[in-house]
Design a protein around this motif. Sequence first.
Motif, short mmCIF file in Angstrom:
data_model
loop_
_atom_site.label_atom_id
_atom_site.label_comp_id
_atom_site.label_asym_id
_atom_site.label_seq_id
_atom_site.Cartn_x
_atom_site.Cartn_y
_atom_site.Cartn_z
N ARG A 265 0.83 -1.22 0.00
CA ARG A 265 0.00 0.00 0.00
C ARG A 265 0.86 1.26 0.00
NH1 ARG A 265 -3.27 0.59 4.56
NH2 ARG A 265 -2.19 -1.07 5.71
N ASP B 283 2.13 1.77 -3.45
CA ASP B 283 1.07 2.18 -4.35
C ASP B 283 0.78 3.67 -4.23
OD1 ASP B 283 -1.06 1.55 -6.25
OD2 ASP B 283 -2.42 2.05 -4.60
N ARG B 284 0.93 4.23 -3.01
CA ARG B 284 0.53 5.61 -2.76
C ARG B 284 1.68 6.60 -2.65
NH1 ARG B 284 -4.10 5.07 2.01
NH2 ARG B 284 -5.14 3.22 1.21
N HIS B 285 2.86 6.11 -2.32
CA HIS B 285 3.94 7.01 -1.93
C HIS B 285 5.26 6.61 -2.59
CE1 HIS B 285 1.18 8.70 0.94
NE2 HIS B 285 1.01 7.52 1.51
#
Length: 381
Positions: A53, A56-58
């Motif tokens: 996660r 995926d975001r950072h």
Amino acid sequence: MNLIGLTRAELATVLADMGEKPFRAKQLWHWIYFRGATDFAQMSTLSKDLRARLADRHSLERPAASREQTSDDGTRKWLLRFSDNREAEAVHIPEDDHGAVCVSSQVGCTLTCRFCHTGTQMLVRNLTPAEIVGQFLVARDSYGEWPTPTDETRLLSNVVFMGMGEPLFNFDNVAKAVSILVDGEGLALSRRRITLSTAGVVPMIERCGREMGVNLAVSLHAATDAVRSEIMPINKKYPLDALMAALRAYPGASNARRITLEYVMLKGVNDSPADARALIELVRGLPCKFNLIPFNAWPGAPYESSSMRTIERFADLLADAGLTAPIRLPRGRDILAACGQLKSASERERLQGYRARLAAMTPAERAAAEAAHGRAPAAAD
């Protein structure tokens, strides 16, 4: 979002927004700044789901080292490219068992000090905390100095804000970067191993000492307003009497923690015995030490360096008055990494290429090209 450059509190907020407990921020901080992780997949103490996660975001984006040069004397310089393709330079200056990483705070500079090559490159923008801290991370990567070693063993022991730009014109981002550099569970630099060099932005000097608590260095370079205003235009706004008053009030300054006064030696400009005597009077009562710097020439420079005999005589006069005044040996001159020489090499190359292309154009093509770049036609160039 790039997680490098965030404070601990900001990192905790990011993880809270992902539904994670506060202790995950401490783990993530450890991986980024203690172990130097460049990929979330390396973070084995985090669950695979969290790592996925995060990825995926950072990001964990460092500046890209588009060029690395090592001088004959061991000085190492990096040309660093940021996400918008702007560039700045950073330098590592090694000593016997340690060394300082000289970082930039801006792309370009507004100050136009006449002896400084960086000052010939116009200011483009401030660097972000991520871009400032990222310079130190790139240096750590280059020397393989992970995980964070103790002060006794680390080669990259100090950070000096003496690269491109005026740090006090980018105060908030520099202060945030300093807070990351000194965190004891990450990069763990002592504030006493961080030095900020300013050309004399008087209103910000007291705040620098109060909020950052770092060592202060000042680009002085003259003992009179007439000479200093000629070589450093900022002196017209903040003359010597105002500057010296701010230095005498600098929080934490003492004989045990003296302010460094940088003084570049310019032949026939600021190197006479009379200049030395004026300096002695100027700094009387101020806890300070001098760094006498032989001028480091660059193509088109308007000055020459004082002779070594002149510099040594100057140093002796200061020493006779009880002032510490070592002569700083030039480092990295062969790769234009010495004091006052930092300027984006790619900028120079692009400018040379642009001029070559103009020279090959017809007058009409040249006028159109100049208009496209927002410049007046350069028929006389």
